[in-house]
Design a protein around this motif. Structure first.
Motif, mmCIF file in Angstrom:
data_model
loop_
_atom_site.group_PDB
_atom_site.id
_atom_site.type_symbol
_atom_site.label_atom_id
_atom_site.label_comp_id
_atom_site.label_asym_id
_atom_site.label_seq_id
_atom_site.Cartn_x
_atom_site.Cartn_y
_atom_site.Cartn_z
ATOM 1 N N MET A 165 -9.269 -3.868 6.941
ATOM 2 C CA MET A 165 -8.317 -4.839 7.485
ATOM 3 C C MET A 165 -6.942 -4.656 6.835
ATOM 4 O O MET A 165 -5.921 -4.627 7.505
ATOM 5 C CB MET A 165 -8.872 -6.251 7.244
ATOM 6 C CG MET A 165 -8.175 -7.366 7.983
ATOM 7 S SD MET A 165 -6.692 -7.890 7.151
ATOM 8 C CE MET A 165 -7.413 -8.719 5.734
ATOM 9 N N LEU A 166 -6.934 -4.465 5.504
ATOM 10 C CA LEU A 166 -5.658 -4.259 4.792
ATOM 11 C C LEU A 166 -4.927 -3.031 5.325
ATOM 12 O O LEU A 166 -3.736 -3.072 5.603
ATOM 13 C CB LEU A 166 -5.922 -4.020 3.300
ATOM 14 C CG LEU A 166 -5.915 -5.145 2.281
ATOM 15 C CD1 LEU A 166 -5.971 -4.534 0.885
ATOM 16 C CD2 LEU A 166 -4.693 -6.023 2.427
ATOM 17 N N VAL A 167 -5.668 -1.923 5.450
ATOM 18 C CA VAL A 167 -5.048 -0.665 5.869
ATOM 19 C C VAL A 167 -4.575 -0.781 7.324
ATOM 20 O O VAL A 167 -3.497 -0.294 7.677
ATOM 21 C CB VAL A 167 -6.032 0.515 5.696
ATOM 22 C CG1 VAL A 167 -5.486 1.771 6.338
ATOM 23 C CG2 VAL A 167 -6.303 0.758 4.217
ATOM 24 N N LEU A 172 2.369 -1.904 8.589
ATOM 25 C CA LEU A 172 3.272 -1.738 9.727
ATOM 26 C C LEU A 172 3.710 -0.289 9.819
ATOM 27 O O LEU A 172 4.130 0.293 8.825
ATOM 28 C CB LEU A 172 4.509 -2.622 9.541
ATOM 29 C CG LEU A 172 4.251 -4.120 9.559
ATOM 30 C CD1 LEU A 172 5.545 -4.868 9.254
ATOM 31 C CD2 LEU A 172 3.699 -4.549 10.915
ATOM 32 N N PRO A 173 3.596 0.316 10.998
ATOM 33 C CA PRO A 173 4.084 1.692 11.126
ATOM 34 C C PRO A 173 5.604 1.705 11.066
ATOM 35 O O PRO A 173 6.246 0.738 11.483
ATOM 36 C CB PRO A 173 3.583 2.127 12.497
ATOM 37 C CG PRO A 173 3.300 0.873 13.247
ATOM 38 C CD PRO A 173 3.083 -0.231 12.254
ATOM 39 N N VAL A 174 6.172 2.797 10.529
ATOM 40 C CA VAL A 174 7.636 2.895 10.455
ATOM 41 C C VAL A 174 8.111 3.892 11.490
ATOM 42 O O VAL A 174 7.537 4.979 11.567
ATOM 43 C CB VAL A 174 8.083 3.340 9.043
ATOM 44 C CG1 VAL A 174 9.604 3.423 8.990
ATOM 45 C CG2 VAL A 174 7.578 2.360 8.006
ATOM 46 N N LEU A 201 0.819 -1.216 0.000
ATOM 47 C CA LEU A 201 0.000 0.000 0.000
ATOM 48 C C LEU A 201 0.853 1.266 0.000
ATOM 49 O O LEU A 201 0.402 2.316 -0.445
ATOM 50 C CB LEU A 201 -0.954 -0.010 1.203
ATOM 51 C CG LEU A 201 -1.977 -1.163 1.207
ATOM 52 C CD1 LEU A 201 -2.886 -1.071 2.415
ATOM 53 C CD2 LEU A 201 -2.809 -1.165 -0.072
ATOM 54 N N GLY A 202 2.095 1.162 0.471
ATOM 55 C CA GLY A 202 3.008 2.310 0.416
ATOM 56 C C GLY A 202 3.347 2.640 -1.030
ATOM 57 O O GLY A 202 3.374 3.810 -1.436
#
Lengths: 257, 232
Positions: free
Chosen positions: A249-251, A255-257, A211-212
């Protein structure tokens, strides 16, 4: 306004009894980058291959607005005509660069081949254009005569992009173009793709599970789940205000960076 | 008075499917009008839905019902339920958004990050670059940083880059979410001056300003926002 460059109506593809994609409808407008996101096995790549005429859907059709010959049904074109289209007005960037390159030919020849396919004959011109493109994708000219087998994964992917864009296509299909690359290599490739899409006013369909990557490269998204498109919208809407349970759910799984 | 933004009967709830389809109503029957040269400040407690309203106006959040119409070139365009390319065209030509945080693009130089919206409107690279340098200068970003990507800049520097990027295209409608949140006094004043100049030039502005001094300096009108059902 103008007409869509690519238009899918009711595209369905089954493998045996299993549905890979079901009743997909959308219009791609000139200059738009459309992302298809979803997890592995959701049918993204099958759909992309149907759109690009590499697979024949069981139902539905795909219309492409050619540069000068009106609208054509991608799956009803004679094979030779479709191949010509694929070499001239389209590009297809594979996740595995080995599928999109001739591994036994030099980098220069890989780019030059596409030029010759559209009628270039002058050796000096071809070599000059090939050199320009190597520079544009940030590959040193001292590597012009090397084979892609001697290139790193990131360089191969950039070479594949050069080979695809040298013929000045109007529509590019990309299947996980940054998959399998290191993060730093990925960032460089993304930045390059973003610049190229912008400066050549390309239309593109991009398959990614990341997604990024979608946030950075696409204008709008279609979310696929189990062969169905469950949600569509502007990329920032989908990522910031997801509505369908699967998109949420996907969003939420980023993973937060 | 001619309007540029007209919101009517706007409703927005968040429905959380992972929490048993829990519904959180945030905006109920919101209505507002904004004319050129006005700056509407959204006021209300934290969590009242100010950012939700602002993001809905930009087409970032999708309201369930109601209308957000914006004067785009010479037409009125409805943003609720708009096609992506319509919303994108409105954002390219008519509506700018300043968020608190810059979404960094890897490897792109600050000067190019700022110049991009103007290039997209068809300005020449030289013209866009000159304007970008001018804005970065006013906002106190030292010129040795212009060729670097803003990823490693401080929060305040990134915010100013963001402001420069949002002001360069001179949009007729500006949406501001805490544009001065992480700035020191001197930089805050330059931002106020730039925004006030846009307002005086006829931009219609809707903003969230936590800082009362900033709000007083910019707002021509206050618009109270509160959660549906909250005590007035």
């Amino acid at each position: 306004m103008t007409t869509p460059i690519l238009s899918a109506k009711g595209v369905t593809k089954r493998f045996g009894g299993r549905v890979a994609c079901r009743g997909v409808n959308f219009d791609l407008w000139p200059g738009e980058v459309l992302g298809i996101v979803g997890e592995s096995g959701s049918g993204k790549t099958t759909l992309l291959n149907c759109l690009a005429g590499r697979l024949i859907p069981d139902e539905g059709h795909v219309a492409y607005e050619t540069a000068s010959a009106g609208t054509v049904d991608v799956h009803r074109l004679p094979e030779a005509r479709r191949r010509l289209l694929a070499r001239t007005e389209w590009g297809f960037v594979h996740q595995d660069a080995r599928e999109g390159l001739r591994m036994g030919a030099s980098a220069g020849a890989n780019i030059g081949e596409r030029l010759m396919a559209i009628g270039a004959r002058h050796y000096g011109d071809i070599r000059r254009t090939a050199s320009d493109w190597l520079t544009r994708v940030e590959i040193g000219l001292d590597r012009l005569d090397d084979r892609p087998a001697a290139y790193s994964g990131g360089m191969r992917q950039r070479l594949q992009i050069a080979r695809n864009l040298v013929s000045n296509p109007r529509l590019v299909f990309m299947d996980e173009p940054t998959g399998g690359l290191d993060v730093s290599v990925q960032a460089r490739l993304l930045d390059l793709l973003r610049g190229l899409v912008d400066s050549f006013h390309l239309s593109a369909v991009l398959v990614t599970h990341d997604l990024g990557v979608a946030r950075l490269l696409t204008h709008r998204l279609m979310v696929m789940h189990g062969g169905d498109i469950v949600e569509t919208g502007l990329t920032d809407q989908m990522l910031d205000d997801p509505q369908h349970a699967y998109t949420q759910m996907l969003v939420a799984s980023i993973l937060p960076v | 008075m001619p309007l540029v933004l007209r919101v009517q009967a706007l409703n927005k709830s968040f429905i959380m499917h992972a929490q048993g389809d829990l519904s959180l109503p945030v905006l109920r029957d919101v209505a507002l009008d904004v004319a050129p040269g006005e700056c509407l400040a959204l006021v209300g407690p934290s969590g009242a839905g100010k950012s939700t309203l602002l993001r809905s106006l930009f087409g970032n959040y999708r309201p369930q019902s109601g209308s957000i119409r914006v004067r785009h070139r010479t037409n009125w365009v409805e943003l609720v339920g708009a096609e992506p390319r319509v919303t994108l065209d409105v954002r390219r030509h008519t509506m700018g958004f300043v968020s608190q945080f810059l979404r960094v693009i890897p490897r792109v130089a600050t000067i190019d990050v700022v110049a991009e919206p103007m290039l997209r409107l068809g300005a020449s690279p030289e013209e866009a670059r000159r304007r970008a340098e001018f804005l970065l200068g006013i906002l106190g970003i030292p010129d040795r940083l212009w060729s670097l990507p803003p990823a490693t800049f401080s929060g305040g520097e990134q915010q100013r880059v963001n402001i420069a990027r949002s002001l360069i295209a001179e949009y007729p409608v500006l949406l501001l979410d805490e544009p001065t949140a992480s700035l020191d006094a001197a930089n805050r004043d330059s931002v106020i001056d730039l925004i006030r100049a846009r307002r005086k030039a006829g931009a219609a502005i809707v903003g969230i300003f936590h800082d009362v001094a900033v709000r007083d300096a910019l707002a021509t009108r206050l618009y109270p926002v509160d959660l549906p059902g909250a005590p007035a």
